[in-house]
Design a protein around this motif. Structure first.
Motif, PDB file in Angstrom:
ATOM      1  N   ASP A  12      20.153 -14.777   4.931  1.00 44.55           N
ATOM      2  CA  ASP A  12      21.341 -15.528   5.345  1.00 44.55           C
ATOM      3  C   ASP A  12      22.521 -14.629   5.691  1.00 44.55           C
ATOM      4  O   ASP A  12      23.259 -14.883   6.650  1.00 44.55           O
ATOM      5  N   HIS A  46      18.693 -20.381   4.620  1.00 46.56           N
ATOM      6  CA  HIS A  46      19.333 -21.661   4.295  1.00 46.56           C
ATOM      7  C   HIS A  46      20.054 -22.182   5.527  1.00 46.56           C
ATOM      8  O   HIS A  46      21.015 -21.588   5.989  1.00 46.56           O
ATOM      9  N   ARG A  48      22.528 -24.532   6.505  1.00 48.80           N
ATOM     10  CA  ARG A  48      23.563 -25.372   5.899  1.00 48.80           C
ATOM     11  C   ARG A  48      24.091 -26.405   6.893  1.00 48.80           C
ATOM     12  O   ARG A  48      24.033 -26.208   8.101  1.00 48.80           O
ATOM     13  N   GLU A  49      24.656 -27.458   6.336  1.00 51.75           N
ATOM     14  CA  GLU A  49      25.233 -28.509   7.162  1.00 51.75           C
ATOM     15  C   GLU A  49      26.305 -27.957   8.101  1.00 51.75           C
ATOM     16  O   GLU A  49      26.402 -28.367   9.262  1.00 51.75           O
ATOM     17  N   ARG A  51      26.481 -24.857   9.154  1.00 52.26           N
ATOM     18  CA  ARG A  51      25.930 -23.741   9.930  1.00 52.26           C
ATOM     19  C   ARG A  51      26.753 -22.464   9.738  1.00 52.26           C
ATOM     20  O   ARG A  51      26.959 -21.696  10.673  1.00 52.26           O
ATOM     21  N   ARG A  52      27.183 -22.213   8.529  1.00 55.48           N
ATOM     22  CA  ARG A  52      28.050 -21.056   8.301  1.00 55.48           C
ATOM     23  C   ARG A  52      27.329 -19.723   8.465  1.00 55.48           C
ATOM     24  O   ARG A  52      27.972 -18.698   8.667  1.00 55.48           O
ATOM     25  N   ALA A  78      19.632 -29.021   2.140  1.00 53.44           N
ATOM     26  CA  ALA A  78      20.147 -30.107   1.324  1.00 53.44           C
ATOM     27  C   ALA A  78      19.258 -31.339   1.511  1.00 53.44           C
ATOM     28  O   ALA A  78      18.561 -31.476   2.518  1.00 53.44           O
ATOM     29  N   GLU A 100      24.352 -28.720  -2.161  1.00 54.94           N
ATOM     30  CA  GLU A 100      25.210 -28.123  -1.144  1.00 54.94           C
ATOM     31  C   GLU A 100      26.564 -28.814  -1.132  1.00 54.94           C
ATOM     32  O   GLU A 100      26.642 -30.040  -1.072  1.00 54.94           O
ATOM     33  N   ARG A 102      30.480 -28.252   0.799  1.00 54.87           N
ATOM     34  CA  ARG A 102      31.164 -27.504   1.857  1.00 54.87           C
ATOM     35  C   ARG A 102      32.141 -26.471   1.303  1.00 54.87           C
ATOM     36  O   ARG A 102      32.339 -25.403   1.897  1.00 54.87           O
ATOM     37  N   THR A 106      28.770 -20.042  -1.835  1.00 59.28           N
ATOM     38  CA  THR A 106      27.315 -19.980  -1.841  1.00 59.28           C
ATOM     39  C   THR A 106      26.831 -21.050  -2.799  1.00 59.28           C
ATOM     40  O   THR A 106      27.641 -21.714  -3.452  1.00 59.28           O
ATOM     41  N   THR A 107      25.537 -21.255  -2.895  1.00 64.36           N
ATOM     42  CA  THR A 107      25.016 -22.300  -3.765  1.00 64.36           C
ATOM     43  C   THR A 107      25.326 -21.971  -5.214  1.00 64.36           C
ATOM     44  O   THR A 107      24.910 -20.937  -5.730  1.00 64.36           O
TER      45      THR A 107
END
Length: 251
Positions: A12, A46, A48-49, A51-52, A78, A100, A102, A106-107
């Motif tokens: 990531d 990962h 992510r929602e 898209r970081r 997620a 997850e 925002r 990190t997780t």
């Protein structure tokens, strides 16, 4: 010789560096190939929602790469309808469902499978029926392990972040308590038919105590390896992590 845990390398943060400036470099897929060549047993990424770091096209390219190299892609995601649709289309070899938020960097923390069972269980079933091995990223507690065992997931990955933070804070007693909890939880998970993985915050200095747990079948490590690669190179960082794990397991 004792069986060694597999080493999954999370890429990531190669994408994090790329996204800091935009553009295409460094390419996380090229990083994944380098990790495979250096001996990684799997690649974790990962989506992510927000898209970081990873992008949708990264995941498509990663899946193609991993298939060509006969290496599993472990997609972290997620438990949402949007991510389920993407995963069903991508069909990675492995999927790890993670919590997850925002606002987090990190997780942080494990998935609450016990409270979210009615949402999580159908997703695990759909993913398994689609051909992916499903893992749930959880805290090492009996209630979460038993909840995970009541889903279609075949794997639990225990969150090791709090253990790592305890050592960073110099609290050896607290870290030792986490290790004892990991040992007890790994045994229970194994008895319930779940494969046991560990991940988050693991380094050269703290991984040995995790690696020696007999039920540990896989370690997923990303941020530390990518960070150390800045100083010693990716191949050397992966090789050193493998050495530390091997030495620990052999002792």
């Amino acid at each position: 010789m004792k069986t060694l845990p597999r080493l999954g390398v999370n890429i990531d943060h190669i994408a994090t560096i790329r996204n800091a400036r935009g553009g295409e470099h460094p390419d996380p897929v090229a990083g994944a190939y380098a990790a495979i060549q250096a001996g990684a047993d799997g690649i974790t990424a990962h989506l992510r929602e927000d898209r970081r770091h990873m992008r949708d096209e990264d995941m498509t390219r990663l899946q193609m790469l991993c298939e060509s190299q006969n290496i599993p892609l472990n997609m972290e995601m997620a438990a949402t309808p949007d991510m389920l649709a993407i995963a069903l289309n991508l069909k990675p070899k492995a999927i790890c469902i993670v919590p997850e938020r925002r606002e987090e960097r990190t997780t942080e923390g494990g998935l609450d499978v016990a409270s979210g069972h009615n949402q999580i269980e159908p997703i695990t079933r759909a993913l398994k029926e689609n051909g992916s091995r499903v893992s749930l990223f959880i805290e090492a507690t009996e209630v979460q392990i038993r909840a995970a065992a009541s889903t279609a997931a075949e794997v639990v990955e225990f969150h090791t972040g709090a253990y790592a933070h305890a050592l960073d804070d110099g609290d050896q007693a607290k870290a030792d308590a986490y290790i004892e909890a990991f040992k007890k939880s790994a045994k229970l998970a194994d008895e319930l038919g779940l494969e046991v993985h560990f991940g988050h915050g693991l380094t050269f200095d703290n991984v040995a105590a995790i690696a020696v747990i007999p039920e540990c079948m896989e370690l997923n490590i990303g941020h530390f390896i990518i960070g150390e690669a800045v100083f010693m190179g990716l191949e050397a960082a992966i090789t050193e992590m493998r050495r530390v794990v091997t030495d620990a397991r052999a002792s």
